[in-house]
Scaffold this motif. Structure first.
Motif, mmCIF file in Angstrom:
data_model
loop_
_atom_site.group_PDB
_atom_site.id
_atom_site.type_symbol
_atom_site.label_atom_id
_atom_site.label_comp_id
_atom_site.label_asym_id
_atom_site.label_seq_id
_atom_site.Cartn_x
_atom_site.Cartn_y
_atom_site.Cartn_z
ATOM 1 N N HIS A 154 75.263 33.426 103.804
ATOM 2 C CA HIS A 154 73.987 32.974 103.270
ATOM 3 C C HIS A 154 74.208 32.242 101.952
ATOM 4 C CE1 HIS A 154 74.395 36.955 101.341
ATOM 5 N NE2 HIS A 154 73.524 36.564 100.443
ATOM 6 N N PHE A 155 73.163 31.586 101.486
ATOM 7 C CA PHE A 155 73.261 30.820 100.239
ATOM 8 C C PHE A 155 71.898 30.801 99.582
ATOM 9 C CE2 PHE A 155 72.670 28.036 103.854
ATOM 10 C CZ PHE A 155 71.616 27.227 103.484
ATOM 11 N N SER A 156 71.894 30.524 98.289
ATOM 12 C CA SER A 156 70.626 30.471 97.558
ATOM 13 C C SER A 156 70.710 29.390 96.492
ATOM 14 C CB SER A 156 70.313 31.825 96.910
ATOM 15 O OG SER A 156 71.191 32.077 95.832
ATOM 16 N N ILE A 157 69.521 28.958 96.062
ATOM 17 C CA ILE A 157 69.447 28.062 94.913
ATOM 18 C C ILE A 157 68.510 28.688 93.893
ATOM 19 C CG2 ILE A 157 69.950 25.945 96.174
ATOM 20 C CD1 ILE A 157 66.959 25.289 96.092
ATOM 21 N N GLU A 158 68.814 28.423 92.657
ATOM 22 C CA GLU A 158 67.939 28.828 91.554
ATOM 23 C C GLU A 158 67.636 27.549 90.792
ATOM 24 O OE1 GLU A 158 68.659 31.197 87.477
ATOM 25 O OE2 GLU A 158 69.065 32.362 89.294
ATOM 26 N N THR A 159 66.383 27.196 90.735
ATOM 27 C CA THR A 159 66.012 25.933 90.109
ATOM 28 C C THR A 159 66.070 26.038 88.589
ATOM 29 O OG1 THR A 159 63.665 26.506 90.157
ATOM 30 C CG2 THR A 159 64.550 25.294 92.042
ATOM 31 N N ALA A 160 66.140 24.893 87.956
ATOM 32 C CA ALA A 160 66.151 24.838 86.498
ATOM 33 C C ALA A 160 64.762 25.180 85.969
ATOM 34 C CB ALA A 160 66.560 23.446 86.027
ATOM 35 N N GLY A 161 64.731 25.810 84.814
ATOM 36 C CA GLY A 161 63.460 26.161 84.180
ATOM 37 C C GLY A 161 63.225 25.323 82.946
ATOM 38 N N THR A 162 62.217 25.701 82.186
ATOM 39 C CA THR A 162 61.870 24.968 80.980
ATOM 40 C C THR A 162 62.988 25.029 79.946
ATOM 41 O OG1 THR A 162 59.555 25.472 81.363
ATOM 42 C CG2 THR A 162 60.154 24.733 79.156
ATOM 43 N N PHE A 163 63.524 26.224 79.721
ATOM 44 C CA PHE A 163 64.560 26.393 78.708
ATOM 45 C C PHE A 163 65.958 26.444 79.310
ATOM 46 C CE2 PHE A 163 60.697 28.238 76.860
ATOM 47 C CZ PHE A 163 60.567 27.378 75.778
ATOM 48 N N ASP A 164 66.052 26.773 80.579
ATOM 49 C CA ASP A 164 67.317 26.797 81.292
ATOM 50 C C ASP A 164 67.410 25.496 82.076
ATOM 51 O OD1 ASP A 164 69.629 27.401 82.649
ATOM 52 O OD2 ASP A 164 68.703 28.849 84.003
ATOM 53 N N LEU A 165 68.198 24.551 81.594
ATOM 54 C CA LEU A 165 68.234 23.212 82.175
ATOM 55 C C LEU A 165 69.113 23.094 83.413
ATOM 56 C CD1 LEU A 165 68.382 21.153 78.872
ATOM 57 C CD2 LEU A 165 66.372 21.788 80.226
ATOM 58 N N ASP A 166 69.888 24.126 83.725
ATOM 59 C CA ASP A 166 70.788 24.063 84.858
ATOM 60 C C ASP A 166 70.205 24.759 86.081
ATOM 61 O OD1 ASP A 166 72.824 22.730 83.463
ATOM 62 O OD2 ASP A 166 73.594 24.611 82.661
ATOM 63 N N ALA A 167 70.375 24.125 87.236
ATOM 64 C CA ALA A 167 70.065 24.750 88.517
ATOM 65 C C ALA A 167 71.376 25.323 89.041
ATOM 66 C CB ALA A 167 69.498 23.733 89.485
ATOM 67 N N GLU A 168 71.282 26.282 89.963
ATOM 68 C CA GLU A 168 72.480 26.954 90.440
ATOM 69 C C GLU A 168 72.452 27.071 91.954
ATOM 70 O OE1 GLU A 168 75.018 30.819 88.998
ATOM 71 O OE2 GLU A 168 72.848 30.937 88.885
ATOM 72 N N LEU A 169 73.608 26.859 92.554
ATOM 73 C CA LEU A 169 73.802 27.058 93.986
ATOM 74 C C LEU A 169 74.781 28.208 94.145
ATOM 75 C CD1 LEU A 169 73.646 26.146 97.010
ATOM 76 C CD2 LEU A 169 75.561 24.620 96.502
ATOM 77 N N LYS A 170 74.416 29.200 94.954
ATOM 78 C CA LYS A 170 75.299 30.330 95.242
ATOM 79 C C LYS A 170 75.573 30.355 96.735
ATOM 80 C CE LYS A 170 73.408 33.231 91.578
ATOM 81 N NZ LYS A 170 72.681 34.471 91.262
ATOM 82 N N ILE A 171 76.862 30.562 97.085
ATOM 83 C CA ILE A 171 77.276 30.606 98.487
ATOM 84 C C ILE A 171 78.065 31.888 98.717
ATOM 85 C CG2 ILE A 171 78.617 29.450 100.289
ATOM 86 C CD1 ILE A 171 78.335 26.855 98.609
ATOM 87 N N TRP A 172 77.590 32.692 99.674
ATOM 88 C CA TRP A 172 78.287 33.923 100.038
ATOM 89 C C TRP A 172 79.132 33.669 101.279
ATOM 90 C CZ3 TRP A 172 73.652 33.986 97.627
ATOM 91 C CH2 TRP A 172 73.482 34.896 96.562
ATOM 92 N N ILE A 173 80.366 34.183 101.241
ATOM 93 C CA ILE A 173 81.307 33.986 102.341
ATOM 94 C C ILE A 173 81.658 35.347 102.939
ATOM 95 C CG2 ILE A 173 83.601 33.116 102.918
ATOM 96 C CD1 ILE A 173 83.324 31.318 100.437
#
Length: 125
Positions: A76-95
């Motif tokens: 499975h995998f997930s994304i976490e979008t960027a917020g107002t103060f957190d400018l980075d989005a994140e992609l997580k991949i489980w193997i």
């Protein structure tokens, strides 16, 4: 992608034909690069058979790690979008077989939604 974009961590799409030639030594017979993205010196390479995460290391980037992940191994995998103060989005991949996900950060220059959609098109076949 310009040098300044790379230094600032801006990710960008890369021409799959260029990556096909550059990575010809690690590709299997009949394997084709279909999508590629670059973040500083690292790459996300989507082929018709696997995801290859490329980590260029050291000052010159001459040492390179190719992390090959068959699509069937991605649980499975997930994304976490960027917020107002957190400018980075994140992609997580489980193997399969690893409890900790692979994590990659994106800024707003490249849509994490786009990369997630490409990943979903291969994993959810």
């Amino acid at each position: 992608m310009g040098l300044l974009d790379g230094m600032l961590g801006n990710a960008s799409k890369v021409d799959p034909t260029r990556i096909q030639q550059e990575f010809s030594q690690i590709l299997a017979p009949g394997e084709n690069v279909e999508h590629a993205y670059q973040l500083i010196r690292d790459y996300f390479v989507f082929t018709n058979k696997r995801l290859v995460l490329v980590d260029k290391q050291g000052m010159t980037g001459s040492k390179v790690e190719y992390h090959s992940i068959p699509y069937r191994s991605i649980t499975h995998f997930s994304i976490e979008t960027a917020g107002t103060f957190d400018l980075d989005a994140e992609l997580k991949i489980w193997i399969t077989g690893t409890p900790t996900p692979i994590q990659k950060l994106f800024n707003k220059k490249l849509s994490v939604y786009e990369v997630q959609a490409v990943l979903a098109s291969y994993v959810l076949k």
